[in-house]
Design an enzyme around this catalytic site. Structure first.
Site, PDB file in Angstrom:
ATOM      1  N   ILE A 127       0.747  -1.061  -0.037  1.00 32.47           N
ATOM      2  CA  ILE A 127       0.091  -0.043  -0.064  1.00 32.47           C
ATOM      3  C   ILE A 127       0.952   1.128  -0.056  1.00 32.47           C
ATOM      4  CG2 ILE A 127      -0.126  -0.146   2.549  1.00 32.47           C
ATOM      5  CD1 ILE A 127      -2.960   1.156   2.502  1.00 32.47           C
ATOM      6  N   SER A 128       0.748   2.079  -0.936  1.00 28.78           N
ATOM      7  CA  SER A 128       1.586   3.195  -1.043  1.00 28.78           C
ATOM      8  C   SER A 128       1.805   4.004   0.093  1.00 28.78           C
ATOM      9  CB  SER A 128       1.236   4.215  -2.256  1.00 28.78           C
ATOM     10  OG  SER A 128       0.905   3.150  -3.463  1.00 28.78           O
ATOM     11  N   GLN A 129       2.867   4.787   0.091  1.00 26.84           N
ATOM     12  CA  GLN A 129       3.005   6.088   1.149  1.00 26.84           C
ATOM     13  C   GLN A 129       1.711   7.035   1.155  1.00 26.84           C
ATOM     14  OE1 GLN A 129       6.932   7.516   0.811  1.00 26.84           O
ATOM     15  NE2 GLN A 129       6.630   8.992   2.321  1.00 26.84           N
TER      16      GLN A 129
END
Ligand code: SAH
Length: 217
Positions: A64-66
């Site tokens: 899950i991206s930043q």
């Protein structure tokens, strides 16, 4: 929990502060990120880190991206309330959930069936009814549902995939990371104008590569 541990409200304030500090200033994007609980998209003990500005592992070896990158990408996409948006790379579903607060309808595709299944459960639980989740190779887009006002890729392509460019409406915007998977990639914004396509470089990023075909798990 000790008295020193930050409360959920304090964590959330800190989260929004960090987003602003990293350049996420669009009020609609910040509101969407305030309203969507990132914890609903992170499993197990990583849920405790949901409000830290860092990427986290999810199933199928993906991430899950930043949050600040999610915020900056969403801001660059400049989603309007009547827009139909296509996202390639559902992952946890967090980015699609943010988009669902800003757009009329969101289509999101991932090549891992177990990720799309979990994301769909999370959307149902949160009552997000304007998202359609599909399993497939997103490089080809969704010719039957398109063209789209906005297209977002959250996996890196070497070049913008031709079928996706074709499914971008006039005036439409596509945001994607481009470059080799093991090098620094560049987030770019492609705008379809009357005379063709305009390209803008936004910032260096690092995403998993866009892979061919449906995953076997
Ligand atoms: N947007 C996600 C993070 C994406 S991680 C979130 O908010 O959590 C990148 C995702 O792209 C992975 O889940 C990976 O399975 C997916 N992906 C890679 N190549 C793909 C392809 N060709 N079609 C669809 N999904 C793809």
């Amino acid at each position: 929990m000790s008295d020193d541990a930050p409360s959920d409200a304090e964590r959330k304030m800190q989260f929004l502060f960090q987003l602003r500090q990293k350049g996420v200033t669009d009020a609609r994007v910040l509101t969407a990120m305030e309203e969507i609980d990132r914890g609903a998209f992170v499993r197990g003990h990583f849920a405790a880190r949901a409000y830290d500005d860092m990427p986290l592992p999810i199933n199928a070896g993906q991430t899950i991206s930043q949050p600040s990158v999610v915020g900056l990408m969403t801001q660059a996409l400049n989603v309007q309330p009547r827009d139909t948006v296509l996202e390639i790379g559902t992952g946890s579903g967090y980015q699609a959930a943010i988009l669902s607060h800003l757009a009329r309808r969101v289509y999101t595709i991932d090549r891992h069936r177990n990720l799309t299944r979990d994301a769909e459960l999370a959307f149902t639980k949160l009552g997000l009814a304007n998202i359609t989740v599909l399993t497939g190779d997103g490089s080809y887009g969704l010719p039957d549902q398109g063209p789209f006002d906005r297209i977002l890729l959250t996996a890196a392509a070497e070049d913008p995939p031709g079928p996706l460019l074709k499914q971008l409406k006039p005036g439409g915007i596509m945001v994607l990371p481009v470059g080799q998977s093991d090098n620094v990639q560049m987030l770019i914004k492609v705008t379809r104008t009357e005379s063709g396509l305009d390209y803008d470089e936004l910032m260096p990023v690092r995403f998993v590569p866009l892979m061919e075909g449906i995953a076997r798990d």
